[in-house]
Scaffold this active site. Structure first.
Site, PDB file in Angstrom:
ATOM      1  N   GLY A 281      34.623  42.513  52.930  1.00 26.87           N
ATOM      2  CA  GLY A 281      35.472  42.023  53.995  1.00 26.87           C
ATOM      3  C   GLY A 281      35.357  40.433  54.470  1.00 26.87           C
ATOM      4  O   GLY A 281      35.713  39.940  55.386  1.00 26.87           O
ATOM      5  N   GLY A 282      34.939  39.934  53.404  1.00 22.82           N
ATOM      6  CA  GLY A 282      34.832  38.347  53.649  1.00 22.82           C
ATOM      7  C   GLY A 282      33.687  37.937  54.536  1.00 22.82           C
ATOM      8  O   GLY A 282      33.571  36.790  54.972  1.00 22.82           O
TER       9      GLY A 282
ATOM     10  N   ARG B 170      51.573  43.010  53.173  1.00 20.43           N
ATOM     11  CA  ARG B 170      50.607  43.761  54.133  1.00 20.43           C
ATOM     12  C   ARG B 170      51.538  43.773  55.562  1.00 20.43           C
ATOM     13  O   ARG B 170      51.423  42.482  56.229  1.00 20.43           O
ATOM     14  CB  ARG B 170      49.569  43.593  54.122  1.00 20.43           C
ATOM     15  CG  ARG B 170      48.698  43.748  52.762  1.00 20.43           C
ATOM     16  CD  ARG B 170      47.154  43.807  52.965  1.00 20.43           C
ATOM     17  NE  ARG B 170      46.326  43.788  51.692  1.00 20.43           N
ATOM     18  CZ  ARG B 170      45.460  44.080  51.641  1.00 20.43           C
ATOM     19  NH1 ARG B 170      44.352  44.090  52.593  1.00 20.43           N
ATOM     20  NH2 ARG B 170      44.564  44.050  50.366  1.00 20.43           N
TER      21      ARG B 170
ATOM     22  N   GLU C  54      26.020  30.466  45.206  1.00 18.30           N
ATOM     23  CA  GLU C  54      26.573  30.121  43.924  1.00 18.30           C
ATOM     24  C   GLU C  54      27.500  28.757  44.286  1.00 18.30           C
ATOM     25  O   GLU C  54      27.834  28.547  45.128  1.00 18.30           O
ATOM     26  CB  GLU C  54      27.416  31.238  43.514  1.00 18.30           C
ATOM     27  CG  GLU C  54      28.540  31.747  44.283  1.00 18.30           C
ATOM     28  CD  GLU C  54      29.347  33.258  43.679  1.00 18.30           C
ATOM     29  OE1 GLU C  54      28.766  33.792  43.038  1.00 18.30           O
ATOM     30  OE2 GLU C  54      30.222  33.417  44.174  1.00 18.30           O
TER      31      GLU C  54
ATOM     32  N   ASN D 239      35.094  45.921  42.977  1.00 17.59           N
ATOM     33  CA  ASN D 239      35.310  46.811  43.625  1.00 17.59           C
ATOM     34  C   ASN D 239      35.600  48.329  42.942  1.00 17.59           C
ATOM     35  O   ASN D 239      36.335  48.719  42.018  1.00 17.59           O
ATOM     36  CB  ASN D 239      36.461  46.803  44.572  1.00 17.59           C
ATOM     37  CG  ASN D 239      36.430  45.363  45.610  1.00 17.59           C
ATOM     38  OD1 ASN D 239      35.392  45.332  46.078  1.00 17.59           O
ATOM     39  ND2 ASN D 239      37.319  44.835  45.597  1.00 17.59           N
TER      40      ASN D 239
ATOM     41  N   ARG E  87      36.564  51.156  43.587  1.00 17.80           N
ATOM     42  CA  ARG E  87      37.569  52.354  44.374  1.00 17.80           C
ATOM     43  C   ARG E  87      39.021  51.988  43.931  1.00 17.80           C
ATOM     44  O   ARG E  87      39.192  50.648  43.522  1.00 17.80           O
ATOM     45  CB  ARG E  87      37.247  52.138  45.749  1.00 17.80           C
ATOM     46  CG  ARG E  87      37.273  50.866  46.240  1.00 17.80           C
ATOM     47  CD  ARG E  87      37.247  50.565  47.882  1.00 17.80           C
ATOM     48  NE  ARG E  87      37.125  49.052  48.219  1.00 17.80           N
ATOM     49  CZ  ARG E  87      37.978  48.211  48.100  1.00 17.80           C
ATOM     50  NH1 ARG E  87      39.278  48.565  47.960  1.00 17.80           N
ATOM     51  NH2 ARG E  87      37.695  46.932  48.657  1.00 17.80           N
TER      52      ARG E  87
ATOM     53  N   LYS F 205      26.307  33.584  50.121  1.00 16.58           N
ATOM     54  CA  LYS F 205      26.785  34.772  50.061  1.00 16.58           C
ATOM     55  C   LYS F 205      25.784  35.851  50.477  1.00 16.58           C
ATOM     56  O   LYS F 205      24.638  35.968  49.953  1.00 16.58           O
ATOM     57  CB  LYS F 205      27.678  35.200  48.949  1.00 16.58           C
ATOM     58  CG  LYS F 205      28.774  34.078  48.745  1.00 16.58           C
ATOM     59  CD  LYS F 205      29.791  34.253  47.254  1.00 16.58           C
ATOM     60  CE  LYS F 205      30.464  35.655  47.470  1.00 16.58           C
ATOM     61  NZ  LYS F 205      31.320  35.531  46.173  1.00 16.58           N
TER      62      LYS F 205
HETATM   63  P1  ADP Z   1      34.251  40.174  49.854  1.00 12.49           P
HETATM   64  O1  ADP Z   1      33.395  41.264  49.187  1.00 12.49           O
HETATM   65  O2  ADP Z   1      33.587  39.887  51.118  1.00 12.49           O
HETATM   66  O3  ADP Z   1      35.695  40.190  49.881  1.00 12.49           O
HETATM   67  P2  ADP Z   1      34.491  38.254  47.701  1.00 12.49           P
HETATM   68  O4  ADP Z   1      32.952  37.887  46.954  1.00 12.49           O
HETATM   69  O5  ADP Z   1      34.948  39.255  46.895  1.00 12.49           O
HETATM   70  O6  ADP Z   1      33.747  38.921  49.130  1.00 12.49           O
HETATM   71  O7  ADP Z   1      34.896  36.961  48.075  1.00 12.49           O
HETATM   72  C1  ADP Z   1      36.085  37.169  49.019  1.00 12.49           C
HETATM   73  C2  ADP Z   1      36.717  35.669  48.830  1.00 12.49           C
HETATM   74  O8  ADP Z   1      35.836  34.678  49.293  1.00 12.49           O
HETATM   75  C3  ADP Z   1      37.379  35.313  47.773  1.00 12.49           C
HETATM   76  O9  ADP Z   1      38.702  35.631  47.592  1.00 12.49           O
HETATM   77  C4  ADP Z   1      37.403  33.780  47.915  1.00 12.49           C
HETATM   78  O10 ADP Z   1      38.538  33.443  48.843  1.00 12.49           O
HETATM   79  C5  ADP Z   1      36.311  33.444  48.352  1.00 12.49           C
HETATM   80  N1  ADP Z   1      35.147  33.085  47.724  1.00 12.49           N
HETATM   81  C6  ADP Z   1      33.954  34.127  47.238  1.00 12.49           C
HETATM   82  N2  ADP Z   1      33.268  33.259  46.362  1.00 12.49           N
HETATM   83  C7  ADP Z   1      33.747  32.128  46.336  1.00 12.49           C
HETATM   84  C8  ADP Z   1      33.092  30.881  45.499  1.00 12.49           C
HETATM   85  N3  ADP Z   1      32.117  30.994  44.769  1.00 12.49           N
HETATM   86  N4  ADP Z   1      33.846  29.712  45.691  1.00 12.49           N
HETATM   87  C9  ADP Z   1      35.111  29.736  46.346  1.00 12.49           C
HETATM   88  N5  ADP Z   1      35.588  30.793  47.143  1.00 12.49           N
HETATM   89  C10 ADP Z   1      34.830  31.944  47.255  1.00 12.49           C
END
Ligand code: ADP
Length: 456
Positions: free
Chosen positions: A167-168, A340, A203, A292, A294, A161
């Site tokens: 935003g994924g 949404r 992770e 987040n 906000r 990550k």
């Molecule tokens: P962003 O900031 O890009 O939204 P996040 O860390 O909030 O990223 O993760 C967004 C989505 O990605 C989560 O809701 C989940 O669906 C997936 N995700 C993130 N980390 C993990 C993980 N360790 N295992 C499985 N899915 C994950």
């Protein structure tokens, strides 16, 4: 209290904030681009100021321009700024500049935005404060070799990550050693291109998680409360499409336990404003993924069950007032679901901007529609495709679903294609009704129901 607030945003969230300001007797200033001059937020605010042409990729114009927005505050005499979500809402550098100009940012300090904006430091801080996190070392992974050694320690599957992620983007799942090099390099490249920072970390990948997030509010003076959880498991490409509160999976005890951990963490940090602590929830355990700093798109489901205006709370604490709410007084009532409404085709999710010939908003008891549409409005192609949020509230989940189905039937956004037909089908689905899904479920469901969705 502030006399005038500038809203550095557009669309439904600008309207949402203007409404609360009006109720609090605060004057409002809208900012807009040349394509947004006929937008509803411009019409609803007391004053409006043009800040340039639409954003073009890689160009920090208008809604992203520090100087245009700070000048707009100065010209209009706005002594506070509400960022909404997206745009500059989590930009620590922008908040520092506002601090220098003595304009109050309605949100946390730049220090807390910075701390939580980096997922590695955020995780480190949360662990220190006793918040459970996804297994994995809190360190930047600088080489493929290091990634391989960390992955063999925590066990596959793992996820690479971006530490500046949002935003994924900049996320890659790795199932085995053989896939590591390609995934690592791809995540790093995507992170660099999207965030100007190619730092990545690793992770454990949780294959069957639910996305459950806790809403918190602090006053920066060591007082904090939580408003329980929202379940945002219904996602496509890591983007939320349907959110509900409470989660059908948690009981009162589990809710209070995780809620209290989060509120205590926020109080300890001296955090000011609203925030969301996001978790993956799997096999009865919570794993922190990010915070987040906000207001969230999905905040209305929390407002519905607690009967509380979160924007008003944000403004109150930003004005320097201590928290007026006590945890013991916060009792959730009923169930709320938000869907949404995006200007997109289904099942392909292709943006579908254009002129709205006829718009009809649903109504009735337990229905809230937050949208900036009106008859004759042209949805521009330059921005996000979210054109509205439809929220229901009823005594039980079953009643909230029935209300939402009825409201979706009333909604007309002619001739634009929207995501409404997807929800009409989803709300009939047995697994959805039984709350039998994880974060990957919706994508498979869309594939299986592609034909039906096309014909909706
Ligand atoms: P962003 O900031 O890009 O939204 P996040 O860390 O909030 O990223 O993760 C967004 C989505 O990605 C989560 O809701 C989940 O669906 C997936 N995700 C993130 N980390 C993990 C993980 N360790 N295992 C499985 N899915 C994950």
């Amino acid at each position: 209290m502030f006399s005038k607030v500038l809203i550095a945003n557009r669309g439904e969230i600008s309207l949402r904030i203007i409404r609360t300001c009006k109720e609090m007797g605060i004057a409002t200033v809208a900012v807009h681009t040349t394509v947004d001059q006929d937008a509803m937020h411009v019409r609803m605010a007391d004053e409006a100021i043009c800040i340039g042409t639409p954003r073009s990729p890689g160009n920090k114009e208008s809604y992203l321009s520090f100087s245009a927005i700070i000048s707009a505050c100065e010209i209009t005499g706005s002594n506070a700024l509400h960022p909404g979500y997206g745009f500059l809402s989590e930009n620590a550098e922008f908040v520092e500049q506002l601090e220098d100009h003595e304009i109050t940012f309605i949100g946390p300090s730049s220090k807390h935005i910075k701390l939580m904006g980096d997922k590695i430091t955020a995780k480190e801080k949360m662990l220190e404060l006793g918040v459970p996190c996804v297994p994995g070392p809190n360190e930047s992974i600088e080489t493929v070799d290091r990634a391989l050694s960390v992955a063999s320690d925590i066990g596959y599957p793992v996820i690479v990550k971006a530490s500046a992620g949002g935003g994924g983007r900049g996320m890659k799942v790795v199932n085995s050693q053989a896939d590591m090099e390609a995934a690592y390099l791809a995540a790093q490249q995507e992170a660099g291109a999207s965030f100007g920072n190619d730092e990545v970390y690793l992770e454990k990948f949780l294959p069957h998680g639910r996305h459950i997030e806790i809403q918190v509010l602090g006053d920066g003076m060591g007082n904090a409360v939580h408003f329980g959880e929202r379940d945002c498991t219904i996602q496509r490409r890591h983007q939320k499409l349907l959110e509900e509160a409470p989660s059908p999976l948690l009981d009162g005890k589990k809710r209070s336990h995780i809620g209290e951990i989060c509120a205590e963490a926020i109080a300890e940090m001296g955090y000011e404003g609203v925030g969301t602590i996001e978790f993956l929830y799997q096999d009865g355990e919570f794993y922190f993924i990010e915070m987040n700093t906000r207001l969230q798109v999905e905040h209305p489901v929390t407002e519905a069950i607690f009967g509380i205006d979160l924007v008003k709370q944000q403004i109150n604490v930003a004005a320097g007032n201590p928290l007026e709410l006590k945890q013991g007084d916060l009792v959730p009532r009923g169930h709320s679901i938000e869907v949404r409404i995006n200007a997109e085709t289904v099942p392909d999710f292709i943006p579908c901007p254009g002129k709205v010939g006829l718009y009809h908003s649903p109504g009735g008891l337990g229905i809230r529609m937050d949208s900036f549409l009106y008859n004759g409005y042209t949805v521009p192609q330059n921005y996000d495709s979210l054109i509205g949020k439809l929220i229901s509230h009823g005594e039980t989940r079953t009643i909230a679903i029935a209300k939402l189905k009825r409201a979706l039937e009333e909604l007309i956004v002619h001739p634009i294609s929207t995501t409404a037909p997807l929800f009409q089908l989803l709300l009939e689905d047995r697994d959805f009704l039984d709350s039998n899904y994880d974060i990957h479920w919706l994508e498979k469901w869309i594939q299986q129901n592609g034909k039906l969705l096309k014909n909706q």
